[in-house]
Design a protein around this motif. Structure first.
Motif, PDB file in Angstrom:
ATOM      1  N   PHE A 181      -3.758 -27.665   3.921  1.00 49.31           N
ATOM      2  CA  PHE A 181      -3.471 -28.228   5.239  1.00 49.31           C
ATOM      3  C   PHE A 181      -3.602 -27.161   6.330  1.00 49.31           C
ATOM      4  O   PHE A 181      -4.173 -27.420   7.398  1.00 49.31           O
ATOM      5  N   SER A 182      -3.088 -25.964   6.068  1.00 46.51           N
ATOM      6  CA  SER A 182      -3.196 -24.878   7.042  1.00 46.51           C
ATOM      7  C   SER A 182      -4.653 -24.518   7.285  1.00 46.51           C
ATOM      8  O   SER A 182      -5.058 -24.249   8.416  1.00 46.51           O
ATOM      9  N   HIS A 183      -5.447 -24.525   6.221  1.00 48.00           N
ATOM     10  CA  HIS A 183      -6.877 -24.252   6.337  1.00 48.00           C
ATOM     11  C   HIS A 183      -7.544 -25.301   7.230  1.00 48.00           C
ATOM     12  O   HIS A 183      -8.342 -24.986   8.119  1.00 48.00           O
ATOM     13  N   GLU A 242      -4.395 -33.650   8.213  1.00 48.08           N
ATOM     14  CA  GLU A 242      -3.708 -34.336   7.120  1.00 48.08           C
ATOM     15  C   GLU A 242      -4.680 -35.222   6.340  1.00 48.08           C
ATOM     16  O   GLU A 242      -4.679 -35.236   5.100  1.00 48.08           O
ATOM     17  N   ALA A 265       1.425 -30.739  -4.761  1.00 50.33           N
ATOM     18  CA  ALA A 265       2.620 -30.162  -4.136  1.00 50.33           C
ATOM     19  C   ALA A 265       2.511 -28.639  -4.055  1.00 50.33           C
ATOM     20  O   ALA A 265       2.946 -28.021  -3.070  1.00 50.33           O
ATOM     21  N   TYR A 315      -3.193 -32.381  13.944  1.00 54.53           N
ATOM     22  CA  TYR A 315      -2.345 -32.634  12.772  1.00 54.53           C
ATOM     23  C   TYR A 315      -2.832 -33.827  11.959  1.00 54.53           C
ATOM     24  O   TYR A 315      -2.974 -33.741  10.731  1.00 54.53           O
ATOM     25  N   THR A 362      -7.007 -33.029   4.290  1.00 53.82           N
ATOM     26  CA  THR A 362      -6.305 -32.480   3.132  1.00 53.82           C
ATOM     27  C   THR A 362      -6.221 -33.518   2.018  1.00 53.82           C
ATOM     28  O   THR A 362      -6.426 -33.204   0.841  1.00 53.82           O
ATOM     29  N   HIS A 381      -0.257 -26.807  -3.765  1.00 51.17           N
ATOM     30  CA  HIS A 381      -1.334 -26.282  -2.921  1.00 51.17           C
ATOM     31  C   HIS A 381      -1.507 -27.020  -1.589  1.00 51.17           C
ATOM     32  O   HIS A 381      -2.379 -26.646  -0.805  1.00 51.17           O
ATOM     33  N   TRP A 382      -0.726 -28.056  -1.348  1.00 57.99           N
ATOM     34  CA  TRP A 382      -0.906 -28.867  -0.137  1.00 57.99           C
ATOM     35  C   TRP A 382      -0.827 -28.032   1.134  1.00 57.99           C
ATOM     36  O   TRP A 382      -1.686 -28.127   2.023  1.00 57.99           O
ATOM     37  N   LYS A 383       0.211 -27.224   1.241  1.00 59.58           N
ATOM     38  CA  LYS A 383       0.435 -26.452   2.479  1.00 59.58           C
ATOM     39  C   LYS A 383      -0.744 -25.543   2.776  1.00 59.58           C
ATOM     40  O   LYS A 383      -1.172 -25.424   3.937  1.00 59.58           O
ATOM     41  N   ARG A 384      -1.280 -24.908   1.744  1.00 63.93           N
ATOM     42  CA  ARG A 384      -2.402 -23.989   1.942  1.00 63.93           C
ATOM     43  C   ARG A 384      -3.643 -24.712   2.455  1.00 63.93           C
ATOM     44  O   ARG A 384      -4.295 -24.265   3.400  1.00 63.93           O
TER      45      ARG A 384
END
Length: 203
Positions: free
Chosen positions: A40-42, A54, A33, A50, A57, A35-38
């Protein structure tokens, strides 16, 4: 993030890593939770899709869980996370490129590459070939033998009757020249071009 906040964050991550190394699932969920966004953005930066981002990730965090026993040895988790995600992303892109010379030949590859992405990668591939044509004759030969025909440095050295050290020198010069060429001619998709250049192994 202030220095004190960074220190607290680092302590929290280190505690989670110790718990995860012992197989503590809730701690792993917290790390995901966090580090997921980081990640995923990478991934989105690389694949621009998308669904695929996903999936990649998920693969990154699955890899971390699979090798959780090693987490106690990690001094800088952010660096470790970047390396794991980068390696998986480049591996995924290499598989795409190796699939029928970037042409979608199966239903799976068609879902992997959208039409606009296929066109973009073809353009980047064409740009790299033009950059190769601008190299010196010796750099061209080394690059083509190594990156397009898949020969090892030892095989290239034998084929060209030069030393392995000279092969490495000309390959380094060729790759640097091509990076500059891509930057000058396609700054919009520079990252994708550099990854393609790294993974390229056929003409």
């Amino acid at each position: 993030m202030a220095e004190d906040e960074k220190k607290i964050h680092s302590q929290e991550v280190n505690l989670l890593l110790l718990q995860i190394a012992d197989g503590h699932q809730p701690a792993f969920n917290s790390l995901v939770a966090m580090h997921w966004k980081r990640v995923f953005s990478h991934a989105m930066t690389y694949v621009q899709c998308y669904t695929i981002a996903e999936e990649l990730t998920q693969d990154v965090f699955l890899k971390i869980w699979q090798y959780r026993e090693k987490l106690t040895e990690i001094l800088h988790f952010d660096d470790y996370l970047f390396i794991v995600s980068r390696n998986l992303l480049i591996s995924a892109i290499r598989k795409k490129i190796d699939s029928a010379s970037i042409e979608p030949s199966t239903e799976h590859s068609e879902t992997l590459w959208l039409p606009d992405q296929q066109m973009e990668m073809k353009e980047l591939h064409s740009l790299i070939l033009k950059g190769v044509d601008a190299l010196s004759p010796q750099q061209q030969q080394v690059f083509k033998l190594g990156k397009m025909e898949g020969l090892s440095y030892d095989q290239i050295a034998e084929s060209m009757q030069i030393t392995k050290r000279t092969v490495r020198f000309h390959m380094a010069l060729a790759l640097n020249s091509l990076r500059i060429y891509i930057h000058q001619h396609n700054t919009k998709h520079l990252l994708a071009g550099l990854v393609l250049l790294l993974c390229l192994n056929k003409g």
